[in-house]
Write an enzyme that holds these catalytic residues in place. Structure first.
Site, PDB file in Angstrom:
ATOM      1  N   PHE A  84      28.484  51.576  31.626  1.00 23.26           N
ATOM      2  CA  PHE A  84      27.341  50.626  31.599  1.00 23.26           C
ATOM      3  C   PHE A  84      27.159  50.031  32.985  1.00 23.26           C
ATOM      4  CE2 PHE A  84      26.833  46.176  32.300  1.00 23.26           C
ATOM      5  CZ  PHE A  84      25.628  45.866  31.710  1.00 23.26           C
TER       6      PHE A  84
ATOM      7  N   ARG B  29      51.714  38.375  28.002  1.00 27.68           N
ATOM      8  CA  ARG B  29      52.463  37.270  27.400  1.00 27.68           C
ATOM      9  C   ARG B  29      52.714  37.543  25.913  1.00 27.68           C
ATOM     10  NH1 ARG B  29      50.146  31.387  28.734  1.00 27.68           N
ATOM     11  NH2 ARG B  29      51.433  31.575  30.581  1.00 27.68           N
TER      12      ARG B  29
ATOM     13  N   ASN C 181      31.374  32.976  37.505  1.00 26.69           N
ATOM     14  CA  ASN C 181      31.161  34.009  38.531  1.00 26.69           C
ATOM     15  C   ASN C 181      32.378  34.272  39.414  1.00 26.69           C
ATOM     16  OD1 ASN C 181      28.543  34.344  37.690  1.00 26.69           O
ATOM     17  ND2 ASN C 181      27.732  32.814  39.103  1.00 26.69           N
TER      18      ASN C 181
ATOM     19  N   LYS D  88      38.753  36.686  35.514  1.00 28.12           N
ATOM     20  CA  LYS D  88      38.491  36.706  34.071  1.00 28.12           C
ATOM     21  C   LYS D  88      39.296  37.805  33.373  1.00 28.12           C
ATOM     22  CE  LYS D  88      34.115  37.001  35.151  1.00 28.12           C
ATOM     23  NZ  LYS D  88      34.197  36.712  36.595  1.00 28.12           N
ATOM     24  N   THR D  89      39.094  39.047  33.797  1.00 23.36           N
ATOM     25  CA  THR D  89      39.813  40.155  33.161  1.00 23.36           C
ATOM     26  C   THR D  89      41.316  40.033  33.416  1.00 23.36           C
ATOM     27  OG1 THR D  89      37.901  41.603  33.302  1.00 23.36           O
ATOM     28  CG2 THR D  89      40.036  42.678  33.116  1.00 23.36           C
ATOM     29  N   THR D  90      41.685  39.655  34.622  1.00 25.72           N
ATOM     30  CA  THR D  90      43.120  39.532  34.914  1.00 25.72           C
ATOM     31  C   THR D  90      43.751  38.412  34.086  1.00 25.72           C
ATOM     32  OG1 THR D  90      42.443  38.330  36.892  1.00 25.72           O
ATOM     33  CG2 THR D  90      43.172  40.597  37.192  1.00 25.72           C
TER      34      THR D  90
ATOM     35  N   TRP E  11      24.468  49.520  36.092  1.00 22.07           N
ATOM     36  CA  TRP E  11      23.391  49.564  37.042  1.00 22.07           C
ATOM     37  C   TRP E  11      23.379  50.980  37.638  1.00 22.07           C
ATOM     38  CZ3 TRP E  11      26.435  45.447  36.082  1.00 22.07           C
ATOM     39  CH2 TRP E  11      27.695  45.460  36.629  1.00 22.07           C
TER      40      TRP E  11
ATOM     41  N   LYS F  43      36.396  35.252  40.504  1.00 22.10           N
ATOM     42  CA  LYS F  43      37.369  36.303  40.159  1.00 22.10           C
ATOM     43  C   LYS F  43      38.482  35.738  39.278  1.00 22.10           C
ATOM     44  CE  LYS F  43      41.020  39.079  42.309  1.00 22.10           C
ATOM     45  NZ  LYS F  43      41.079  40.102  41.279  1.00 22.10           N
TER      46      LYS F  43
ATOM     47  N   GLU G  72      34.576  41.877  28.968  1.00 15.62           N
ATOM     48  CA  GLU G  72      33.167  42.047  29.405  1.00 15.62           C
ATOM     49  C   GLU G  72      32.188  42.083  28.225  1.00 15.62           C
ATOM     50  OE1 GLU G  72      33.430  41.690  32.511  1.00 15.62           O
ATOM     51  OE2 GLU G  72      35.247  42.738  33.135  1.00 15.62           O
TER      52      GLU G  72
HETATM   53  P1  ATP Z   1      39.292  40.403  37.832  1.00 21.72           P
HETATM   54  O1  ATP Z   1      39.243  41.722  37.093  1.00 21.72           O
HETATM   55  O2  ATP Z   1      39.777  40.586  39.226  1.00 21.72           O
HETATM   56  O3  ATP Z   1      39.972  39.330  37.050  1.00 21.72           O
HETATM   57  P2  ATP Z   1      36.772  39.363  36.929  1.00 21.72           P
HETATM   58  O4  ATP Z   1      37.044  39.984  35.626  1.00 21.72           O
HETATM   59  O5  ATP Z   1      36.757  37.866  36.991  1.00 21.72           O
HETATM   60  O6  ATP Z   1      37.761  39.932  38.021  1.00 21.72           O
HETATM   61  P3  ATP Z   1      34.301  40.859  37.085  1.00 21.72           P
HETATM   62  O7  ATP Z   1      32.992  40.196  37.167  1.00 21.72           O
HETATM   63  O8  ATP Z   1      34.679  41.543  35.817  1.00 21.72           O
HETATM   64  O9  ATP Z   1      35.377  39.785  37.529  1.00 21.72           O
HETATM   65  O10 ATP Z   1      34.379  41.873  38.293  1.00 21.72           O
HETATM   66  C1  ATP Z   1      35.491  42.675  38.516  1.00 21.72           C
HETATM   67  C2  ATP Z   1      35.597  43.112  39.946  1.00 21.72           C
HETATM   68  O11 ATP Z   1      34.708  42.414  40.806  1.00 21.72           O
HETATM   69  C3  ATP Z   1      36.975  42.857  40.546  1.00 21.72           C
HETATM   70  O12 ATP Z   1      37.225  43.891  41.428  1.00 21.72           O
HETATM   71  C4  ATP Z   1      36.837  41.555  41.268  1.00 21.72           C
HETATM   72  O13 ATP Z   1      37.701  41.422  42.385  1.00 21.72           O
HETATM   73  C5  ATP Z   1      35.407  41.620  41.722  1.00 21.72           C
HETATM   74  N1  ATP Z   1      34.835  40.259  41.719  1.00 21.72           N
HETATM   75  C6  ATP Z   1      35.025  39.315  40.801  1.00 21.72           C
HETATM   76  N2  ATP Z   1      34.382  38.186  41.125  1.00 21.72           N
HETATM   77  C7  ATP Z   1      33.766  38.437  42.300  1.00 21.72           C
HETATM   78  C8  ATP Z   1      32.951  37.651  43.189  1.00 21.72           C
HETATM   79  N3  ATP Z   1      32.659  36.400  42.909  1.00 21.72           N
HETATM   80  N4  ATP Z   1      32.497  38.252  44.319  1.00 21.72           N
HETATM   81  C9  ATP Z   1      32.799  39.534  44.602  1.00 21.72           C
HETATM   82  N5  ATP Z   1      33.548  40.330  43.821  1.00 21.72           N
HETATM   83  C10 ATP Z   1      34.048  39.785  42.676  1.00 21.72           C
HETATM   84 MG    MG Z   2      36.148  41.375  34.422  1.00 23.37          MG
END
Ligand code: ATP
Ligand code: MG
Length: 203
Positions: free
Chosen positions: A98, A54, A40, A44-46, A100, A42, A135
């Site tokens: 997709f 890389r 949960n 994952k995508t980054t 909500w 932040k 995702e």
């Molecule tokens: P990022 O893209 O920043 O690496 P992520 O891929 O881990 O994030 P996602 O669940 O895909 O997270 O959500 C993407 C967006 O939601 C980003 O804008 C991120 O900052 C935000 N986000 C991620 N985790 C959280 C959290 N725990 N609480 C609130 N917002 C979040």
């Molecule tokens: Mg993500």
């Protein structure tokens, strides 16, 4: 630091080095892997795009499929689209958001199938060293895609190809499939303290 402590620090580091060197010596296999970035927190995508960057640095080709289209155009995708070096990246985003927002299972299912068809083509292409399925976990969780089909396509990929799967709530089958699994914990997030999502940081 006194001389005794320095000496025992150096000894500790020497033992550590031996352990690390032995582990490096043991790891001789060369193959593509499956990396799952879930949890949960932040990052994952980054993380996936960091690895993409890389791979590109080493002159490799890559594919990216994003299984959720957000409302914001993200910086990482904008960069790919205008950077000439990114011609080494094949990119596909899911057609509808997709959702909500849309609450339309049929439209989402069609978009998921289309995106998955792109992913299948990438997973069959030995020219791609890296395939990012961003995702993807939600497509399995909400049954837009069949878990067994996804697992089979990932397993049948070219041996040197690495796949990165991101998203929260990864099914146990994905955890079993992956060689490397990182679960990012949500210890704090600025948004929860009222900080607005920022270009360049959050999207
Ligand atoms: P990022 O893209 O920043 O690496 P992520 O891929 O881990 O994030 P996602 O669940 O895909 O997270 O959500 C993407 C967006 O939601 C980003 O804008 C991120 O900052 C935000 N986000 C991620 N985790 C959280 C959290 N725990 N609480 C609130 N917002 C979040
Ligand atoms: Mg993500």
């Amino acid at each position: 630091m006194d001389e005794n402590r320095k000496h025992s620090h150096n000894e500790r580091m020497q033992r550590k080095k031996e352990v690390v060197d032995a582990a490096i010596e043991r790891a001789q296999e060369e193959r593509g892997i499956v990396i799952l970035i879930t949890g949960n927190g932040k990052g994952k995508t980054t993380s996936a795009f960091g690895t993409l960057y890389r791979a590109l640095g080493h002159g490799q080709q890559a594919g990216v499929v994003q299984f959720i289209k957000g409302t914001h155009a993200t910086g990482e995708v904008a960069f790919l689209q205008r950077n000439p070096g990114a011609c080494a990246v094949r990119y596909h985003a899911m057609a509808t958001g997709f959702t909500w927002n849309t609450q339309n299972w049929d439209a989402d299912k069609r978009a998921a199938d289309e995106a998955w068809a792109q992913a299948v083509a990438m997973l069959a292409d030995p020219a791609l060293s890296l395939v990012v399925l961003d995702e993807l976990t939600y497509m399995l969780k909400y049954n837009y895609l069949d878990t067994e089909q996804v697992l089979a396509a990932v397993r049948a990929r070219p041996p040197k190809q690495t796949v990165i799967i991101t998203g929260r709530a990864a099914k146990p089958e994905l955890v079993d499939l992956a060689d490397t699994v990182s679960e990012i914990a949500d210890r704090k997030h600025a948004f929860k303290a009222g900080v607005k999502a920022q270009a360049g940081i959050d999207f």
